[in-house]
Design a protein around this motif. Structure first.
Motif, short mmCIF file in Angstrom:
data_model
loop_
_atom_site.label_atom_id
_atom_site.label_comp_id
_atom_site.label_asym_id
_atom_site.label_seq_id
_atom_site.Cartn_x
_atom_site.Cartn_y
_atom_site.Cartn_z
N MET A 181 71.29 68.10 14.98
CA MET A 181 70.63 67.97 13.69
C MET A 181 71.62 68.09 12.53
SD MET A 181 67.21 70.25 14.47
CE MET A 181 66.34 69.89 12.94
N ALA A 182 72.73 68.79 12.76
CA ALA A 182 73.74 68.98 11.72
C ALA A 182 74.66 67.77 11.58
CB ALA A 182 74.56 70.23 12.02
N ARG A 183 74.50 66.78 12.47
CA ARG A 183 75.34 65.59 12.46
C ARG A 183 74.50 64.35 12.11
NH1 ARG A 183 77.47 69.25 15.80
NH2 ARG A 183 79.69 69.18 16.35
N GLU A 184 75.19 63.26 11.83
CA GLU A 184 74.50 62.00 11.56
C GLU A 184 75.27 60.85 12.20
OE1 GLU A 184 74.03 61.45 7.39
OE2 GLU A 184 72.61 63.11 7.14
N GLY A 185 74.54 59.76 12.41
CA GLY A 185 75.17 58.52 12.84
C GLY A 185 76.04 58.65 14.07
#
Length: 410
Positions: A181-185
């Motif tokens: 959840m703390a990351r993207e893409g």
């Protein structure tokens, strides 16, 4: 997510269990927060430091002499990743048989101990199991438990939520693993790839040394394509060139390490439930989309993915709420001819709740046909039926039926 602590629903369950049960086992997938939960509990209650069997020295000591290892631990003892040395559980059984004081052992594991018949039989009546799922949206929002509200026939009244694809795309894409959840893409995709590789290689080797591990990633990807559908063992076996019995056993192992979940069929007669096909879901929709190679844009526009992913999301969010609900209930799906209900909850007293999932922003009469059939079958036992949809407000749909926005889950 950052470093901010999110109060987990399991915290209350953990405190209750430690007050009256000799052994408490917190189980769940890797990286859902089990270690953080028990470490926080240990700090708040002045318990001894956590012993983790992920470290080689502790694991070797536990494997070589489980009875001696357990005997030397201060009470209450806190052991993390206990499945790495399963005989420790049998040594704990011997210890608590000599002393019935509650709250002696607090354990965690990332494999389902209930599948080990020897351990299950040994600790029956001595151990309470708490399942910690990936983070629920209701935990983040600190919202009312929807399961309890529906069994009371009092669904939440939402008047102006976000509607359309915007109501669910971010929720479904991010899933509930805190690190993901703390990351993207691209960074989130790489996290899930590493997560699957580590779980399959590490936890499954602990459970069985007879596996064709090279087939497991493909089976998991195929399972993702069947999510929210009936499990078709024969089709999976044919595509993997394995026997149907082998595919069944492999799916059981994927369920044991909390990667997939099978939802059994509901029928009005108790004896009939086990003979109908279960539905298959991934335990996390972020993981699901990673396995499908789909991003947020595809989730929003590809109807082949949208409906299945949203149903998977709702089923797992309700599953998380069931674990913490005051109402003791079990989850099923229902299918009879042209009638279908994505999720049927049956309480211990026989009360029933039905939940149908639709990605549309406007509920139609066809959306509630399965719920109406379920209501007619169960009569006064039927407490509420909900169509979870991407609309903006709670709408009445008839006798004990409502349309609820996705945000009603938290």
């Amino acid at each position: 997510m950052g470093d901010e602590w999110v109060e987990r629903w399991a915290s209350r369950l953990l405190a209750e269990a430690m007050s009256d049960t000799r052994v408490v086992f917190v189980m769940g997938a890797r990286q859902v927060g089990k270690s953080a939960l028990i470490s926080r509990y240990a700090d708040e209650h002045g318990l001894a430091s956590v012993v983790t069997l992920d470290t080689k020295a502790a694991r070797d000591a536990a494997v070589d002499d489980p009875t001696g290892f357990v005997a030397e631990l201060p009470r209450p003892a806190v052991i993390d990743e206990v499945q790495r040395a399963p005989d420790v559980l049998l040594a704990i059984k011997e210890a608590v048989d000599k002393d019935s004081t509650p709250g002696q052992f607090l354990l965690t594991g990332s494999a389902n101990v209930r599948t080990n018949r020897r351990v299950k039989d040994a600790l029956t009546g001595r151990m309470e199991i708490i399942t910690l799922w990936p983070l629920a949206r209701g935990e983040l929002a600190r919202s009312t438990n929807l399961v309890d509200a529906l069994f009371l026939g009092q669904p939440p009244v939402v008047t102006a939520s976000v509607g359309g694809r915007e109501a669910f795309v971010s929720r479904v894409t991010s899933g509930g693993f805190p690190e993901a959840m703390a990351r993207e893409g691209r960074r989130r995709a790489r996290w899930f790839n590493n997560y699957v590789e580590t779980t399959l290689d590490r936890d499954l080797r602990d459970l069985s040394d007879a596996l064709k591990l090279d087939q497991m990633p493909r089976l998991l990807r195929l399972a993702a394509t069947q999510t929210a559908g009936l499990v078709n063992y024969a089709n999976l076996a044919d595509r993997l060139r394995l026997s149907e019995a082998t595919v069944r056993s492999y799916l059981e192992l994927l369920e044991t390490v909390f990667l997939v979940r099978r939802l059994p069929a509901w029928r009005p007669g108790l004896a009939n439930r086990e003979v109908h096909s279960p539905k298959l879901h991934l335990v996390d929709t972020g993981l699901l989309l990673s396995l499908l190679g789909a991003d947020a844009d595809r989730l929003a526009t590809d109807q082949q993915i949208t409906g299945k992913a949203l149903e998977n999301y709702v089923v797992m969010e309700v599953t998380k709420q069931l674990e913490a609900a005051l109402t003791v209930a079990r989850a099923y799906h229902y299918r009879a001819g042209r009638y279908e209900v994505d999720l049927v909850l049956e309480a211990a007293n026989g009360d029933v709740v039905g939940i149908e999932v639709k990605a549309s922003a406007t509920p139609s009469s066809s959306d509630r046909r399965g719920l109406e059939k379920l209501r007619d079958l169960t009569g006064p036992r039927f407490k509420a039926g909900a169509v979870i949809y991407s609309g903006r407000q709670t709408l009445p749909l008839g006798d004990r039926l409502w349309a609820l926005p996705i945000c009603a889950l938290g």
